[in-house]
Design a protein around this motif. Structure first.
Motif, PDB file in Angstrom:
ATOM      1  N   GLU A   4       0.835  -1.203   0.000  1.00  0.00           N
ATOM      2  CA  GLU A   4       0.000   0.000   0.000  1.00  0.00           C
ATOM      3  C   GLU A   4       0.869   1.252   0.000  1.00  0.00           C
ATOM      4  OE1 GLU A   4      -2.249  -0.905   3.511  1.00  0.00           O
ATOM      5  OE2 GLU A   4      -3.961  -1.558   2.321  1.00  0.00           O
ATOM      6  N   TYR A   5       1.931   1.239   0.804  1.00  0.00           N
ATOM      7  CA  TYR A   5       2.824   2.391   0.857  1.00  0.00           C
ATOM      8  C   TYR A   5       3.504   2.637  -0.487  1.00  0.00           C
ATOM      9  CZ  TYR A   5       2.267   2.456   5.928  1.00  0.00           C
ATOM     10  OH  TYR A   5       1.757   2.526   7.185  1.00  0.00           O
ATOM     11  N   VAL A   6       3.871   1.584  -1.173  1.00  0.00           N
ATOM     12  CA  VAL A   6       4.494   1.715  -2.490  1.00  0.00           C
ATOM     13  C   VAL A   6       3.504   2.355  -3.464  1.00  0.00           C
ATOM     14  CG1 VAL A   6       5.431   0.455  -4.467  1.00  0.00           C
ATOM     15  CG2 VAL A   6       6.091  -0.190  -2.143  1.00  0.00           C
ATOM     16  N   TYR A   7       2.271   1.869  -3.464  1.00  0.00           N
ATOM     17  CA  TYR A   7       1.265   2.407  -4.381  1.00  0.00           C
ATOM     18  C   TYR A   7       0.939   3.859  -4.042  1.00  0.00           C
ATOM     19  CZ  TYR A   7       0.729  -2.628  -5.147  1.00  0.00           C
ATOM     20  OH  TYR A   7       0.964  -3.943  -5.396  1.00  0.00           O
ATOM     21  N   LEU A   8       0.804   4.153  -2.753  1.00  0.00           N
ATOM     22  CA  LEU A   8       0.523   5.533  -2.342  1.00  0.00           C
ATOM     23  C   LEU A   8       1.680   6.461  -2.685  1.00  0.00           C
ATOM     24  CD1 LEU A   8      -1.172   4.872   1.108  1.00  0.00           C
ATOM     25  CD2 LEU A   8      -2.277   5.713  -0.970  1.00  0.00           C
ATOM     26  N   SER A   9       2.902   5.974  -2.549  1.00  0.00           N
ATOM     27  CA  SER A   9       4.055   6.814  -2.894  1.00  0.00           C
ATOM     28  C   SER A   9       4.091   7.133  -4.384  1.00  0.00           C
ATOM     29  CB  SER A   9       5.358   6.172  -2.442  1.00  0.00           C
ATOM     30  OG  SER A   9       5.638   5.027  -3.190  1.00  0.00           O
ATOM     31  N   ASP A  17      -3.871  13.398  -7.596  1.00  0.00           N
ATOM     32  CA  ASP A  17      -4.903  13.461  -6.567  1.00  0.00           C
ATOM     33  C   ASP A  17      -5.414  12.054  -6.291  1.00  0.00           C
ATOM     34  OD1 ASP A  17      -4.773  16.233  -6.498  1.00  0.00           O
ATOM     35  OD2 ASP A  17      -6.416  16.494  -7.920  1.00  0.00           O
ATOM     36  N   TYR A  18      -5.601  11.737  -5.022  1.00  0.00           N
ATOM     37  CA  TYR A  18      -6.142  10.429  -4.677  1.00  0.00           C
ATOM     38  C   TYR A  18      -6.837  10.501  -3.327  1.00  0.00           C
ATOM     39  CZ  TYR A  18      -2.284   9.825  -1.402  1.00  0.00           C
ATOM     40  OH  TYR A  18      -1.409   9.984  -0.370  1.00  0.00           O
ATOM     41  N   ILE A  19      -7.708   9.539  -3.103  1.00  0.00           N
ATOM     42  CA  ILE A  19      -8.369   9.368  -1.808  1.00  0.00           C
ATOM     43  C   ILE A  19      -8.079   7.936  -1.375  1.00  0.00           C
ATOM     44  CG2 ILE A  19     -10.547   9.350  -0.551  1.00  0.00           C
ATOM     45  CD1 ILE A  19     -11.635  11.273  -2.722  1.00  0.00           C
ATOM     46  N   TYR A  20      -7.422   7.807  -0.234  1.00  0.00           N
ATOM     47  CA  TYR A  20      -7.075   6.486   0.283  1.00  0.00           C
ATOM     48  C   TYR A  20      -8.100   6.090   1.341  1.00  0.00           C
ATOM     49  CZ  TYR A  20      -4.460   2.858   2.774  1.00  0.00           C
ATOM     50  OH  TYR A  20      -4.069   1.693   3.381  1.00  0.00           O
ATOM     51  N   ARG A  21      -8.679   4.922   1.185  1.00  0.00           N
ATOM     52  CA  ARG A  21      -9.665   4.408   2.137  1.00  0.00           C
ATOM     53  C   ARG A  21      -9.150   3.077   2.694  1.00  0.00           C
ATOM     54  NH1 ARG A  21     -15.228   6.364  -0.755  1.00  0.00           N
ATOM     55  NH2 ARG A  21     -14.461   8.470  -1.024  1.00  0.00           N
ATOM     56  N   ILE A  39     -10.941   3.060  -9.268  1.00  0.00           N
ATOM     57  CA  ILE A  39     -10.737   2.452  -7.953  1.00  0.00           C
ATOM     58  C   ILE A  39      -9.633   1.398  -8.056  1.00  0.00           C
ATOM     59  CG2 ILE A  39     -11.815   1.144  -6.074  1.00  0.00           C
ATOM     60  CD1 ILE A  39     -13.083   3.893  -6.454  1.00  0.00           C
ATOM     61  N   MET A  40      -8.629   1.525  -7.183  1.00  0.00           N
ATOM     62  CA  MET A  40      -7.525   0.568  -7.148  1.00  0.00           C
ATOM     63  C   MET A  40      -7.565  -0.215  -5.844  1.00  0.00           C
ATOM     64  SD  MET A  40      -3.411   1.242  -6.864  1.00  0.00           S
ATOM     65  CE  MET A  40      -3.028   1.538  -8.583  1.00  0.00           C
ATOM     66  N   ASN A  57      -2.945  -2.404 -13.806  1.00  0.00           N
ATOM     67  CA  ASN A  57      -2.276  -2.434 -12.519  1.00  0.00           C
ATOM     68  C   ASN A  57      -1.316  -1.250 -12.439  1.00  0.00           C
ATOM     69  OD1 ASN A  57      -0.015  -3.166 -14.005  1.00  0.00           O
ATOM     70  ND2 ASN A  57      -0.175  -5.330 -13.491  1.00  0.00           N
ATOM     71  N   ILE A  58      -0.485  -1.237 -11.427  1.00  0.00           N
ATOM     72  CA  ILE A  58       0.413  -0.108 -11.211  1.00  0.00           C
ATOM     73  C   ILE A  58       1.373   0.087 -12.381  1.00  0.00           C
ATOM     74  CG2 ILE A  58       2.188  -1.379  -9.940  1.00  0.00           C
ATOM     75  CD1 ILE A  58       0.916   2.096  -8.949  1.00  0.00           C
ATOM     76  N   LEU A  59       1.741  -0.991 -13.053  1.00  0.00           N
ATOM     77  CA  LEU A  59       2.647  -0.872 -14.203  1.00  0.00           C
ATOM     78  C   LEU A  59       2.018  -0.063 -15.336  1.00  0.00           C
ATOM     79  CD1 LEU A  59       4.150  -4.469 -14.247  1.00  0.00           C
ATOM     80  CD2 LEU A  59       5.161  -2.376 -13.311  1.00  0.00           C
ATOM     81  N   ARG A  60       0.730  -0.241 -15.543  1.00  0.00           N
ATOM     82  CA  ARG A  60       0.047   0.552 -16.579  1.00  0.00           C
ATOM     83  C   ARG A  60       0.020   2.033 -16.201  1.00  0.00           C
ATOM     84  NH1 ARG A  60      -5.861   0.906 -18.686  1.00  0.00           N
ATOM     85  NH2 ARG A  60      -5.460   2.045 -20.597  1.00  0.00           N
TER      86      ARG A  60
END
Length: 123
Positions: A4-9, A17-21, A39-40, A57-60
């Motif tokens: 999660e930290y990797v994706y948020l970084s 802009d993002y909203i983390y839930r 939504i990820m 995914n994150i690579l895209r």
């Protein structure tokens, strides 16, 4: 939790802009193809936009940043709330004798508090 930290970084570093839930394990961000939110899953990085059915995914997303450079904007309520409070505080400092401004300040804060309490209770 480390994924999660990797994706948020990724979103922070690229100023997206993002909203983390965390309670739902999702990250909401602007779709790469349309104006709506995608939504990820914060566990797998798989994402999908319900509006245009794009996903990946994150690579895209990394590839999208390399090719296009920027995401569109996403309305982030907490960010907007902070901006509104800062604007009102500046006005209060600039016009300290204006009674209407302090009333607006308290009314806006009451309204936001009301919506936060009622939105949370509906979940």
């Amino acid at each position: 939790m480390s994924r999660e930290y990797v994706y948020l970084s990724f979103f922070k570093e690229n100023k997206v802009d993002y909203i983390y839930r965390p309670d739902l394990s999702i990250i909401e961000f602007p779709c790469t193809d349309c104006q709506n939110a995608a939504i990820m899953c914060s566990q797998t990085s798989y994402w999908k936009c319900e509006n245009c059915n794009q996903g990946g995914n994150i690579l895209r997303l990394i590839e999208f940043v390399k090719c296009n450079g920027k995401f569109r904007r996403l309305y982030v309520p907490k960010k907007e709330q902070k901006i509104i409070f800062q604007l009102v505080e500046r006005l209060l400092k600039k016009y300290p004798d204006e009674p209407g401004l302090s009333k607006i300040n308290s009314k806006v804060r009451e309204l936001i508090k009301y919506y936060e309490e009622n939105t949370v209770s509906q979940k």
